[in-house]
Design a protein around this motif. Structure first.
Motif, PDB file in Angstrom:
ATOM      1  N   VAL A 314      46.159  39.975  28.663  1.00 31.23           N
ATOM      2  CA  VAL A 314      45.413  41.122  29.178  1.00 31.23           C
ATOM      3  C   VAL A 314      44.143  40.646  29.876  1.00 31.23           C
ATOM      4  O   VAL A 314      43.781  41.135  30.952  1.00 31.23           O
ATOM      5  CB  VAL A 314      45.075  42.102  28.039  1.00 31.23           C
ATOM      6  CG1 VAL A 314      44.163  43.220  28.546  1.00 31.23           C
ATOM      7  CG2 VAL A 314      46.348  42.692  27.441  1.00 31.23           C
ATOM      8  N   ILE A 315      43.464  39.679  29.271  1.00 27.35           N
ATOM      9  CA  ILE A 315      42.238  39.127  29.847  1.00 27.35           C
ATOM     10  C   ILE A 315      42.514  38.534  31.225  1.00 27.35           C
ATOM     11  O   ILE A 315      41.719  38.691  32.166  1.00 27.35           O
ATOM     12  CB  ILE A 315      41.635  38.062  28.917  1.00 27.35           C
ATOM     13  CG1 ILE A 315      41.107  38.714  27.642  1.00 27.35           C
ATOM     14  CG2 ILE A 315      40.522  37.284  29.609  1.00 27.35           C
ATOM     15  CD1 ILE A 315      40.668  37.726  26.593  1.00 27.35           C
ATOM     16  N   ALA A 316      43.636  37.833  31.362  1.00 28.43           N
ATOM     17  CA  ALA A 316      43.985  37.202  32.640  1.00 28.43           C
ATOM     18  C   ALA A 316      44.060  38.240  33.752  1.00 28.43           C
ATOM     19  O   ALA A 316      43.535  38.040  34.856  1.00 28.43           O
ATOM     20  CB  ALA A 316      45.306  36.451  32.512  1.00 28.43           C
ATOM     21  N   TYR A 317      44.716  39.374  33.487  1.00 33.39           N
ATOM     22  CA  TYR A 317      44.823  40.428  34.502  1.00 33.39           C
ATOM     23  C   TYR A 317      43.485  41.120  34.731  1.00 33.39           C
ATOM     24  O   TYR A 317      43.130  41.452  35.864  1.00 33.39           O
ATOM     25  CB  TYR A 317      45.878  41.453  34.090  1.00 33.39           C
ATOM     26  CG  TYR A 317      47.294  40.928  34.141  1.00 33.39           C
ATOM     27  CD1 TYR A 317      47.803  40.390  35.321  1.00 33.39           C
ATOM     28  CD2 TYR A 317      48.131  40.982  33.031  1.00 33.39           C
ATOM     29  CE1 TYR A 317      49.107  39.914  35.379  1.00 33.39           C
ATOM     30  CE2 TYR A 317      49.431  40.511  33.085  1.00 33.39           C
ATOM     31  CZ  TYR A 317      49.911  39.972  34.255  1.00 33.39           C
ATOM     32  OH  TYR A 317      51.195  39.498  34.319  1.00 33.39           O
ATOM     33  N   ARG A 318      42.751  41.332  33.663  1.00 31.42           N
ATOM     34  CA  ARG A 318      41.471  42.016  33.795  1.00 31.42           C
ATOM     35  C   ARG A 318      40.492  41.182  34.621  1.00 31.42           C
ATOM     36  O   ARG A 318      39.811  41.688  35.511  1.00 31.42           O
ATOM     37  CB  ARG A 318      40.891  42.297  32.403  1.00 31.42           C
ATOM     38  CG  ARG A 318      39.668  43.210  32.404  1.00 31.42           C
ATOM     39  CD  ARG A 318      39.221  43.478  30.994  1.00 31.42           C
ATOM     40  NE  ARG A 318      38.855  42.226  30.312  1.00 31.42           N
ATOM     41  CZ  ARG A 318      38.640  42.149  28.995  1.00 31.42           C
ATOM     42  NH1 ARG A 318      38.775  43.214  28.234  1.00 31.42           N
ATOM     43  NH2 ARG A 318      38.299  41.004  28.441  1.00 31.42           N
ATOM     44  N   ASN A 319      40.425  39.885  34.328  1.00 29.66           N
ATOM     45  CA  ASN A 319      39.526  39.005  35.080  1.00 29.66           C
ATOM     46  C   ASN A 319      39.949  38.845  36.534  1.00 29.66           C
ATOM     47  O   ASN A 319      39.125  38.581  37.410  1.00 29.66           O
ATOM     48  CB  ASN A 319      39.460  37.628  34.412  1.00 29.66           C
ATOM     49  CG  ASN A 319      38.740  37.667  33.079  1.00 29.66           C
ATOM     50  OD1 ASN A 319      38.097  38.664  32.741  1.00 29.66           O
ATOM     51  ND2 ASN A 319      38.847  36.599  32.310  1.00 29.66           N
ATOM     52  N   ALA A 320      41.256  38.982  36.774  1.00 29.44           N
ATOM     53  CA  ALA A 320      41.763  38.843  38.155  1.00 29.44           C
ATOM     54  C   ALA A 320      41.547  40.101  38.975  1.00 29.44           C
ATOM     55  O   ALA A 320      41.826  40.113  40.169  1.00 29.44           O
ATOM     56  CB  ALA A 320      43.246  38.499  38.123  1.00 29.44           C
ATOM     57  N   GLY A 321      41.079  41.177  38.315  1.00 26.81           N
ATOM     58  CA  GLY A 321      40.835  42.420  39.040  1.00 26.81           C
ATOM     59  C   GLY A 321      42.076  43.255  39.235  1.00 26.81           C
ATOM     60  O   GLY A 321      42.204  43.970  40.234  1.00 26.81           O
ATOM     61  N   ILE A 322      43.031  43.174  38.276  1.00 27.77           N
ATOM     62  CA  ILE A 322      44.265  43.964  38.373  1.00 27.77           C
ATOM     63  C   ILE A 322      44.364  44.845  37.126  1.00 27.77           C
ATOM     64  O   ILE A 322      45.136  44.559  36.195  1.00 27.77           O
ATOM     65  CB  ILE A 322      45.516  43.062  38.480  1.00 27.77           C
ATOM     66  CG1 ILE A 322      45.287  41.913  39.454  1.00 27.77           C
ATOM     67  CG2 ILE A 322      46.733  43.875  38.904  1.00 27.77           C
ATOM     68  CD1 ILE A 322      46.419  40.927  39.526  1.00 27.77           C
ATOM     69  N   PRO A 323      43.588  45.908  37.030  1.00 26.27           N
ATOM     70  CA  PRO A 323      43.571  46.746  35.818  1.00 26.27           C
ATOM     71  C   PRO A 323      44.912  47.385  35.488  1.00 26.27           C
ATOM     72  O   PRO A 323      45.246  47.564  34.316  1.00 26.27           O
ATOM     73  CB  PRO A 323      42.507  47.805  36.138  1.00 26.27           C
ATOM     74  CG  PRO A 323      42.393  47.815  37.630  1.00 26.27           C
ATOM     75  CD  PRO A 323      42.668  46.409  38.067  1.00 26.27           C
ATOM     76  N   ALA A 324      45.703  47.722  36.497  1.00 31.70           N
ATOM     77  CA  ALA A 324      47.000  48.358  36.229  1.00 31.70           C
ATOM     78  C   ALA A 324      47.899  47.435  35.410  1.00 31.70           C
ATOM     79  O   ALA A 324      48.530  47.858  34.434  1.00 31.70           O
ATOM     80  CB  ALA A 324      47.672  48.733  37.549  1.00 31.70           C
ATOM     81  N   LEU A 325      47.950  46.150  35.808  1.00 29.45           N
ATOM     82  CA  LEU A 325      48.789  45.206  35.066  1.00 29.45           C
ATOM     83  C   LEU A 325      48.221  44.922  33.683  1.00 29.45           C
ATOM     84  O   LEU A 325      48.977  44.664  32.739  1.00 29.45           O
ATOM     85  CB  LEU A 325      48.933  43.901  35.856  1.00 29.45           C
ATOM     86  CG  LEU A 325      49.905  43.937  37.037  1.00 29.45           C
ATOM     87  CD1 LEU A 325      49.954  42.583  37.739  1.00 29.45           C
ATOM     88  CD2 LEU A 325      51.305  44.347  36.583  1.00 29.45           C
ATOM     89  N   SER A 326      46.898  44.963  33.539  1.00 36.20           N
ATOM     90  CA  SER A 326      46.329  44.731  32.205  1.00 36.20           C
ATOM     91  C   SER A 326      46.729  45.849  31.246  1.00 36.20           C
ATOM     92  O   SER A 326      47.034  45.601  30.073  1.00 36.20           O
ATOM     93  CB  SER A 326      44.802  44.613  32.288  1.00 36.20           C
ATOM     94  OG  SER A 326      44.216  45.828  32.698  1.00 36.20           O
ATOM     95  N   HIS A 327      46.772  47.109  31.741  1.00 37.96           N
ATOM     96  CA  HIS A 327      47.206  48.229  30.907  1.00 37.96           C
ATOM     97  C   HIS A 327      48.696  48.136  30.592  1.00 37.96           C
ATOM     98  O   HIS A 327      49.120  48.400  29.449  1.00 37.96           O
ATOM     99  CB  HIS A 327      46.889  49.551  31.604  1.00 37.96           C
ATOM    100  CG  HIS A 327      45.439  49.924  31.568  1.00 37.96           C
ATOM    101  ND1 HIS A 327      44.833  50.464  30.452  1.00 37.96           N
ATOM    102  CD2 HIS A 327      44.468  49.809  32.509  1.00 37.96           C
ATOM    103  CE1 HIS A 327      43.555  50.685  30.708  1.00 37.96           C
ATOM    104  NE2 HIS A 327      43.301  50.287  31.952  1.00 37.96           N
ATOM    105  N   MET A 328      49.493  47.758  31.583  1.00 36.37           N
ATOM    106  CA  MET A 328      50.938  47.609  31.347  1.00 36.37           C
ATOM    107  C   MET A 328      51.204  46.482  30.367  1.00 36.37           C
ATOM    108  O   MET A 328      52.065  46.588  29.480  1.00 36.37           O
ATOM    109  CB  MET A 328      51.644  47.353  32.676  1.00 36.37           C
ATOM    110  CG  MET A 328      51.625  48.547  33.625  1.00 36.37           C
ATOM    111  SD  MET A 328      52.266  48.145  35.274  1.00 36.37           S
ATOM    112  CE  MET A 328      53.985  47.859  34.894  1.00 36.37           C
ATOM    113  N   MET A 329      50.466  45.382  30.485  1.00 37.60           N
ATOM    114  CA  MET A 329      50.615  44.265  29.570  1.00 37.60           C
ATOM    115  C   MET A 329      50.283  44.698  28.150  1.00 37.60           C
ATOM    116  O   MET A 329      50.998  44.367  27.201  1.00 37.60           O
ATOM    117  CB  MET A 329      49.676  43.135  30.011  1.00 37.60           C
ATOM    118  CG  MET A 329      49.748  41.871  29.149  1.00 37.60           C
ATOM    119  SD  MET A 329      51.227  40.871  29.425  1.00 37.60           S
ATOM    120  CE  MET A 329      52.054  41.067  27.845  1.00 37.60           C
ATOM    121  N   ASN A 330      49.226  45.450  27.986  1.00 36.04           N
ATOM    122  CA  ASN A 330      48.845  45.910  26.653  1.00 36.04           C
ATOM    123  C   ASN A 330      49.905  46.826  26.055  1.00 36.04           C
ATOM    124  O   ASN A 330      50.169  46.796  24.846  1.00 36.04           O
ATOM    125  CB  ASN A 330      47.497  46.636  26.719  1.00 36.04           C
ATOM    126  CG  ASN A 330      46.730  46.538  25.420  1.00 36.04           C
ATOM    127  OD1 ASN A 330      46.441  45.437  24.936  1.00 36.04           O
ATOM    128  ND2 ASN A 330      46.400  47.673  24.836  1.00 36.04           N
TER     129      ASN A 330
END
Length: 550
Positions: A314-330
């Motif tokens: 989740v951190i990887a997506y969040r730091n990369a600026g892709i919030p949609a993927l961070s939510h899907m990952m979670n």
């Protein structure tokens, strides 16, 4: 059919052998019968309602839960990029070896508690007693650990709901899945495993793009963290990641338990074993590699840090600026963790049933209803597992995770070691009694090297965990820390020597006296069956089997 009885002092079966060709139901047409029901509990009230796709998907996804998605963050901080990757390589080689041992035995001896009953048959009843109760507690601990992990995962979205409320809600969900028919459990796990399996491709491809600078933040990370500090705490840091890596891969052995409720183990089990390399390569090795190239081991937000205790994925997506993927990952992590808790309830109830058939648990645990649900084992396992989860209410999530994962990894090492040892002794008994290896219904091409590899590393890592319990990473040695991290071994030893004192008997079973056909399942050779059909043999093997079964 008779149920097994034991002389409580010597573990000698007093049950007479059932006649050749005892009835056995199967939906496959390939299984001819279980020749002798007897002293290790092949004849149970479970029903064979699961198919090949169930056992394959359970084998693929059963161990994908908190250990990988959340625990890899703690391992990254402790061992660094190289440490966590090498840890998964070693743990992966072990579960690969264990899976091949399971495959060979589960096809021939598909029993409700699998490796517990194999240990009683081929190693020693006292070791089986210790393994059975240790593994049952292992499943209870896993339920508690996964429930508290759900609170951590949901904390990514909101911290307004009390931890106790989340635990209660999803404890009820796990109970509902397990009290449904076994087919309900099977279908739920197929769906969850399919989601996990499909999502890992998204993770691998997207994080490669992120590391190359293709994300909105345009930061080309590459192997920056590998070059900066591959091992964050040296060799001791590498050793410290092993309990979490073992914990992450624990559960892969559950395919052996599911074999008892599978219509055709000869077809389903080898396919599940054959898929192990895919799970290891995609989920663990490539998944761990993606974490190491996109997340810094110094990041305060990874699990166990001072921040939000989030998954490194989740951190990887969040730091990369892709919030949609961070939510899907979670969301996928949430499904994975809940699925692993559900499987632990299933496995714990089947373990108590196998112990009861060995005379090592109250006879009431043998009971199952007409749909194959072992109610007494389910109630005990799910109740205690949920109750232990409330430890998280008054303690830091990462601390609870460390305590429970260390306990689980030690129980898992003991279980994996006993599986490999049972396989080695099964083959030795097979040879000593003059049987041909060609007569095995399925043969692992890895024997004996993989079995010895798995057993050797299980022993080595039990001593490694003793070292880490005495001299923990980043802490001063204390009695509290030692027992919190190593209490599993004293529990196993107490169970083993308690059984030795109570039951007496030999230290190990005599290979020459093992009844190799007791609890064994026999199969029709498919080429013979096809030849009979082509030859116009009316009735044939298949109809004869149907007559016996029905």
């Amino acid at each position: 059919m008779a149920t097994p009885e034991y002389d409580n002092k010597h573990f000698v079966s007093t049950e007479k052998e059932a006649p050749l060709g005892s009835p056995a139901r199967s939906g496959s047409g390939e299984v001819v019968g279980e020749v002798i029901q007897g002293d290790h509990g092949a004849d149970t009230e479970l029903r064979r309602l699961l198919g090949t796709r169930h056992i394959t998907m359970i084998a693929l996804g059963s161990s994908i839960g908190m250990g990988l998605w959340l625990g890899s963050g703690k391992s990254l901080a402790s061992g660094g990029p190289a440490g966590i990757f090498l840890g998964y390589v070693l743990a992966g080689s072990m579960i690969w070896s264990v899976s091949h041992s399971i495959g060979e035995m589960a096809v021939m001896y598909p029993l409700p508690s699998a490796f517990v009953q194999w240990t009683a048959k081929f190693v020693c009843p006292s070791a089986a007693f210790a393994l059975g109760w240790a593994y049952w507690f292992n499943y209870v601990i896993t339920i508690a650990n996964e429930l508290q992990a759900l609170c951590t995962v949901l904390g990514f979205w909101t911290d307004k709901v009390p931890v106790a409320a989340w635990i209660t809600i999803f404890w009820v969900v796990i109970i509902l899945v397990n009290v449904g028919a076994v087919t309900v459990f099977g279908e739920v796990e197929v769906v969850c495993s399919t989601i996990k399996f499909g999502w890992i491709f998204v993770v691998i491809l997207s994080l490669i793009v992120v590391s190359a600078g293709g994300a909105p933040n345009h930061d080309a990370v590459g192997f920056r963290y590998w070059n900066a500090e591959p091992f964050t705490h040296g060799f001791k840091g590498f050793l410290s990641v092993m309990p979490t890596c073992i914990f992450a891969m624990s559960g892969g052995e559950n395919s052996g338990l599911v074999a008892a409720e599978t219509a055709n183990p000869r077809k389903a089990v080898p396919r599940a074993v054959g898929s192990i390399w895919l799970r290891l390569a995609l989920f663990y090795l490539l998944g761990a590699l993606m974490v190491t190239i996109t997340v810094s081991p110094e990041n305060p937000d990874i699990f166990g840090g001072s921040g939000t205790n989030a998954s490194p994925f989740v951190i990887a997506y969040r730091n990369a600026g892709i919030p949609a993927l961070s939510h899907m990952m979670n969301a996928v992590i949430f499904i994975s963790v809940l699925s692993t808790g559900t499987i632990s309830g299933y496995a714990g109830s089947r373990t108590t049933m196998g112990l009861a058939h060995l005379g090592m648990a109250p006879a009431v645990f043998k009971k199952a209803d007409k749909t194959g649900r072992p109610w007494y084992g389910l109630v005990l396992t799910l109740t205690l597992g949920g109750a232990l989860a409330y430890l998280n209410v008054g303690n830091k999530a990462a601390d609870v995770f460390t305590w429970l994962s260390n306990l689980t990894s030690l129980f898992t090492l003991f279980g994996w070691g006993m599986i490999c040892l049972s396989h080695i002794r099964m083959r030795a008994a097979w040879k000593l009694q003059g049987r041909d290896v060609a007569d095995l219904p399925w043969k692992s091409w890895t024997y004996p090297y993989a079995a010895w590899w798995g057993l050797s590393w299980c022993i080595i890592l039990i001593f490694v965990e003793f070292y880490l319990a005495v001299w923990p990473l980043g802490e001063s040695p204390t009695a509290k820390t030692f027992f919190a991290n190593y209490i599993s071994v004293p529990v196993i030893l107490i169970c083993y020597f308690g059984a030795r004192i109570f039951y007496k008997g030999p230290w190990r079973v005599d290979l020459r006296k093992i009844e190799l056909d007791v609890t064994r399942r026999f199969y029709v050779d498919m080429d013979t069956e096809k030849a009979n059909k082509k030859g116009g043999v009316v009735g044939g093997v298949k109809k004869a089997a149907a007559f016996v079964f029905n």
